[in-house]
Design an enzyme around this catalytic site. Sequence first.
Site, PDB file in Angstrom:
ATOM      1  N   HIS A   1      -6.675  75.292  87.762  1.00 52.80           N
ATOM      2  CA  HIS A   1      -6.618  73.947  88.332  1.00 52.80           C
ATOM      3  C   HIS A   1      -7.929  73.575  89.024  1.00 52.80           C
ATOM      4  CE1 HIS A   1      -2.503  72.474  87.676  1.00 52.80           C
ATOM      5  NE2 HIS A   1      -2.231  73.758  87.525  1.00 52.80           N
ATOM      6  N   ASP A   2      -8.650  74.558  89.550  1.00 54.86           N
ATOM      7  CA  ASP A   2      -9.947  74.271  90.150  1.00 54.86           C
ATOM      8  C   ASP A   2     -10.975  73.914  89.081  1.00 54.86           C
ATOM      9  OD1 ASP A   2     -11.887  74.089  92.224  1.00 54.86           O
ATOM     10  OD2 ASP A   2     -12.623  76.066  91.668  1.00 54.86           O
TER      11      ASP A   2
ATOM     12  N   VAL B   1     -11.467  69.984  84.159  1.00 58.54           N
ATOM     13  CA  VAL B   1     -12.514  68.975  84.103  1.00 58.54           C
ATOM     14  C   VAL B   1     -11.910  67.602  84.345  1.00 58.54           C
ATOM     15  CG1 VAL B   1     -14.277  67.938  82.659  1.00 58.54           C
ATOM     16  CG2 VAL B   1     -13.847  70.374  82.523  1.00 58.54           C
TER      17      VAL B   1
ATOM     18  N   GLY C   1     -16.275  70.843  87.504  1.00 58.61           N
ATOM     19  CA  GLY C   1     -15.239  71.856  87.446  1.00 58.61           C
ATOM     20  C   GLY C   1     -15.685  73.127  88.124  1.00 58.61           C
TER      21      GLY C   1
ATOM     22  N   SER D   1     -13.096  72.807  94.850  1.00 60.26           N
ATOM     23  CA  SER D   1     -12.552  71.593  95.467  1.00 60.26           C
ATOM     24  C   SER D   1     -11.043  71.638  95.631  1.00 60.26           C
ATOM     25  CB  SER D   1     -12.959  70.363  94.651  1.00 60.26           C
ATOM     26  OG  SER D   1     -12.474  70.468  93.338  1.00 60.26           O
TER      27      SER D   1
END
Length: 187
Positions: free
Chosen positions: A70-71, A74, A105, A109
């Site tokens: 999930h991090d 894109v 990506g 975040s």
Amino acid sequence: MEYSHRSRLLLVCSVLVLCLVTRGARCDELTSDFYDWTCPGVYDVVQQQVFSAMREEPRMGASLLRLHFHDCFVNVPQLSSKLYVVVHLLLCCSYSKKLLHCMQGCDGSILLDGTDGEKFALPNQNSVRGYEVIDAIKADLENMCPGVVSCADIVAIAAGYGVLFVSMFRLALHSVRIIQLVIQSIE
């Protein structure tokens, strides 16, 4: 038929322009042994924390891999058109000169707190786990070598160890089953 020929030509030209534009971007700065001299022991800390978390919750290895996925997802708006994606990347890369910056990506975040961040986004609610493991690893690493190891790298390394430990467990379980079958066949 002519439409297909045009779209192929456009794609080839786009890739050519992309290659020419990003020619100045350097990727040789990335090394697998970077933390060997900047923060020795980083892998040991991550390994110990992930192993400890997986002893308490065996599914944590899969959760860390999902967190990493999930991090790294894109975020290109409106992926309905391949042409749009190519144009978006070309415009972005001609400005920033780094393709990875355009893709946005694997940047850590997903770990940011706040109501408008990825952590609390609708697709990630009740889906992504393992934040407490990453927070514990980050705290240990900040005590050891402050400001050196990025959150994105911690997520990636932790996901790697999670997959490794799950694989080792499955291999051990498979070996036990084989031994049991051999013992049963001897009896």
